[in-house]
Design a protein around this motif. Sequence first.
Motif, mmCIF file in Angstrom:
data_model
loop_
_atom_site.group_PDB
_atom_site.id
_atom_site.type_symbol
_atom_site.label_atom_id
_atom_site.label_comp_id
_atom_site.label_asym_id
_atom_site.label_seq_id
_atom_site.Cartn_x
_atom_site.Cartn_y
_atom_site.Cartn_z
ATOM 1 N N ALA A 74 55.480 26.554 111.162
ATOM 2 C CA ALA A 74 56.732 25.892 110.410
ATOM 3 C C ALA A 74 56.097 24.358 110.098
ATOM 4 O O ALA A 74 56.650 23.831 109.153
ATOM 5 N N GLU A 75 55.392 23.980 110.781
ATOM 6 C CA GLU A 75 54.523 22.727 110.431
ATOM 7 C C GLU A 75 54.104 22.354 108.920
ATOM 8 O O GLU A 75 53.917 21.450 108.487
ATOM 9 N N TYR A 76 53.542 23.941 108.463
ATOM 10 C CA TYR A 76 52.997 23.586 107.050
ATOM 11 C C TYR A 76 54.146 23.454 106.081
ATOM 12 O O TYR A 76 53.883 22.928 104.906
ATOM 13 N N PHE A 77 55.085 23.845 106.539
ATOM 14 C CA PHE A 77 56.481 23.686 105.562
ATOM 15 C C PHE A 77 56.978 22.076 105.421
ATOM 16 O O PHE A 77 57.097 21.553 104.421
ATOM 17 N N SER A 78 56.482 21.585 106.701
ATOM 18 C CA SER A 78 57.135 20.081 106.636
ATOM 19 C C SER A 78 55.941 19.406 105.797
ATOM 20 O O SER A 78 56.467 18.503 105.217
ATOM 21 N N SER A 79 54.839 19.457 105.871
ATOM 22 C CA SER A 79 53.766 18.796 105.005
ATOM 23 C C SER A 79 53.909 19.168 103.449
ATOM 24 O O SER A 79 53.788 18.321 102.860
ATOM 25 N N GLY A 80 54.357 20.371 103.389
ATOM 26 C CA GLY A 80 54.562 20.966 102.055
ATOM 27 C C GLY A 80 55.815 20.282 101.525
ATOM 28 O O GLY A 80 55.593 19.736 100.169
ATOM 29 N N PHE A 81 56.691 20.223 102.021
ATOM 30 C CA PHE A 81 58.057 19.398 101.713
ATOM 31 C C PHE A 81 57.845 17.910 101.724
ATOM 32 O O PHE A 81 58.309 17.287 100.365
ATOM 33 N N GLU A 82 57.090 17.335 102.162
ATOM 34 C CA GLU A 82 56.650 15.997 102.257
ATOM 35 C C GLU A 82 56.012 15.834 100.897
ATOM 36 O O GLU A 82 56.092 14.888 100.251
ATOM 37 N N GLY A 83 55.066 16.516 100.671
ATOM 38 C CA GLY A 83 54.220 16.497 99.485
ATOM 39 C C GLY A 83 55.048 16.655 98.098
ATOM 40 O O GLY A 83 54.853 15.769 97.284
ATOM 41 N N ILE A 84 56.043 17.597 98.227
ATOM 42 C CA ILE A 84 56.815 17.826 97.047
ATOM 43 C C ILE A 84 57.735 16.350 96.889
ATOM 44 O O ILE A 84 57.921 15.920 95.798
ATOM 45 N N LEU A 85 58.390 15.833 97.785
ATOM 46 C CA LEU A 85 59.207 14.580 97.644
ATOM 47 C C LEU A 85 58.260 13.596 97.178
ATOM 48 O O LEU A 85 58.716 12.678 96.522
ATOM 49 N N ILE A 86 57.086 13.335 97.471
ATOM 50 C CA ILE A 86 56.155 12.405 97.085
ATOM 51 C C ILE A 86 56.155 12.166 95.712
ATOM 52 O O ILE A 86 56.260 11.670 94.928
ATOM 53 N N VAL A 87 55.742 13.587 95.376
ATOM 54 C CA VAL A 87 55.652 13.959 93.546
ATOM 55 C C VAL A 87 56.951 13.512 92.877
ATOM 56 O O VAL A 87 56.705 12.770 92.024
ATOM 57 N N GLY A 88 58.015 13.767 93.390
ATOM 58 C CA GLY A 88 59.216 13.746 92.981
ATOM 59 C C GLY A 88 59.473 11.990 93.104
ATOM 60 O O GLY A 88 60.264 11.691 91.688
ATOM 61 N N ALA A 89 59.171 11.282 93.916
ATOM 62 C CA ALA A 89 59.316 9.927 94.126
ATOM 63 C C ALA A 89 58.423 9.232 92.615
ATOM 64 O O ALA A 89 59.038 8.231 92.314
ATOM 65 N N ALA A 90 57.242 9.800 92.748
ATOM 66 C CA ALA A 90 56.234 9.140 91.767
ATOM 67 C C ALA A 90 56.830 9.328 90.473
ATOM 68 O O ALA A 90 56.821 8.379 89.285
ATOM 69 N N ILE A 91 57.349 10.460 90.225
ATOM 70 C CA ILE A 91 57.969 10.782 88.781
ATOM 71 C C ILE A 91 59.240 9.811 88.465
ATOM 72 O O ILE A 91 59.137 9.050 87.253
ATOM 73 N N ALA A 92 60.077 9.366 89.509
ATOM 74 C CA ALA A 92 61.269 8.462 89.297
ATOM 75 C C ALA A 92 60.591 7.228 89.042
ATOM 76 O O ALA A 92 61.321 6.466 88.199
ATOM 77 N N ILE A 93 59.591 6.716 89.885
ATOM 78 C CA ILE A 93 58.970 5.387 89.833
ATOM 79 C C ILE A 93 58.620 5.133 88.395
ATOM 80 O O ILE A 93 58.634 4.180 87.756
ATOM 81 N N VAL A 94 57.759 5.994 87.983
ATOM 82 C CA VAL A 94 57.223 5.982 86.460
ATOM 83 C C VAL A 94 58.295 5.846 85.618
ATOM 84 O O VAL A 94 58.228 4.914 84.635
ATOM 85 N N TRP A 95 59.577 6.671 85.544
ATOM 86 C CA TRP A 95 60.336 6.774 84.379
ATOM 87 C C TRP A 95 61.160 5.194 84.644
ATOM 88 O O TRP A 95 61.106 4.541 83.503
ATOM 89 N N VAL A 96 61.363 4.535 85.914
ATOM 90 C CA VAL A 96 61.991 3.170 85.887
ATOM 91 C C VAL A 96 61.076 2.253 85.212
ATOM 92 O O VAL A 96 61.620 1.316 84.716
ATOM 93 N N SER A 97 59.846 2.314 85.769
ATOM 94 C CA SER A 97 58.815 1.453 85.291
ATOM 95 C C SER A 97 58.511 1.388 83.893
ATOM 96 O O SER A 97 58.470 0.206 83.382
ATOM 97 N N VAL A 98 58.609 2.632 83.201
ATOM 98 C CA VAL A 98 58.381 2.451 81.775
ATOM 99 C C VAL A 98 59.664 1.978 81.180
ATOM 100 O O VAL A 98 59.421 0.915 80.260
#
Length: 305
Positions: A74-98
């Motif tokens: 179950a811990e692997y789902f945690s780290s995978g979910f966290e990685g997906i959220l991080i990538v999503g936040a990065a995309i949002a930051i790039v959009w607003v920054s542009v």
Amino acid sequence: MMFSPKALLRASVVVALITIVLKGLAGYMTNSMGLISDAMESFVNLASAVFALAMVTIAERPADDDHPYGHHKAEYFSSGFEGILIVGAAIAIVWVSVQRLLSPQPLEQLGWGLALSVISSGFNAGLALLLFRAARAHRSIALEADGRHLMADVWTSAAVLIGIVGVMVTGWLWLDPILAIGVALNIAREGVKLVWRSSQGLMDEAVDSETLGTVRATIDAFAARVPEGRRLRFDDMVTRSAGQRRFADLHMHVPGDWTLQHAAGMRDELEQALMDAVPGLRVTIQLLPLTMEARATQAGEHHPL
């Protein structure tokens, strides 16, 4: 004093809430896109900590009829979910920054904003160090993932602060959104790494080289210690990791004239030695006569130790 994984993740939730408030205020006061993007990542920290806490709670459940090997993955789902959220936040930051890069805006009250950001980074850095220490002790990928994310957040905040100082010195407003985009790319890289590591764990990745070396050294020491050690042969060992647990399967070849009781006693002694040498290891040893090979070995899949 070593804190439990659940206690540390509860602390991570509290720290995430504190940093959201501090960085949110810093971004609001300064109108800095870099600080605003830093605050957005803190929301990811909060969601990640809450999900990690849920997964660690599930991972601690004992084995049952439906999950005879436990719930450690179950811990692997945690780290995978966290990685997906991080990538999503990065995309949002790039959009607003542009958008901000195309329409620059002046920064305000930088002194207070920088102070709040430094304080929040201090909270993150302290907790990250505790998480790394506990992750090694508990062999928890969920704690390690949360610690890596928090430490990435610390370095991100440091880069943002440097950029804001650069804006103050040069007056170049475009530095702020450019730096925010750089922040986004950095945390996206961390997110991809977490997703990749989680995928490897879910696909039954072998134990690390250090653990494998300990297992082999323990087997060699056992064979050298017991009187009949020279008559034993070990092969076809396979290993895998599942969260905090590790598994090893191997064959132990013994002389065909031994009694089953004597061979089984020797096997039990070796299993105990291996579990003592590697905490959290579950060992399965199949007994075979020296003159017999397993079917996988007969098919050309022989792997001597």
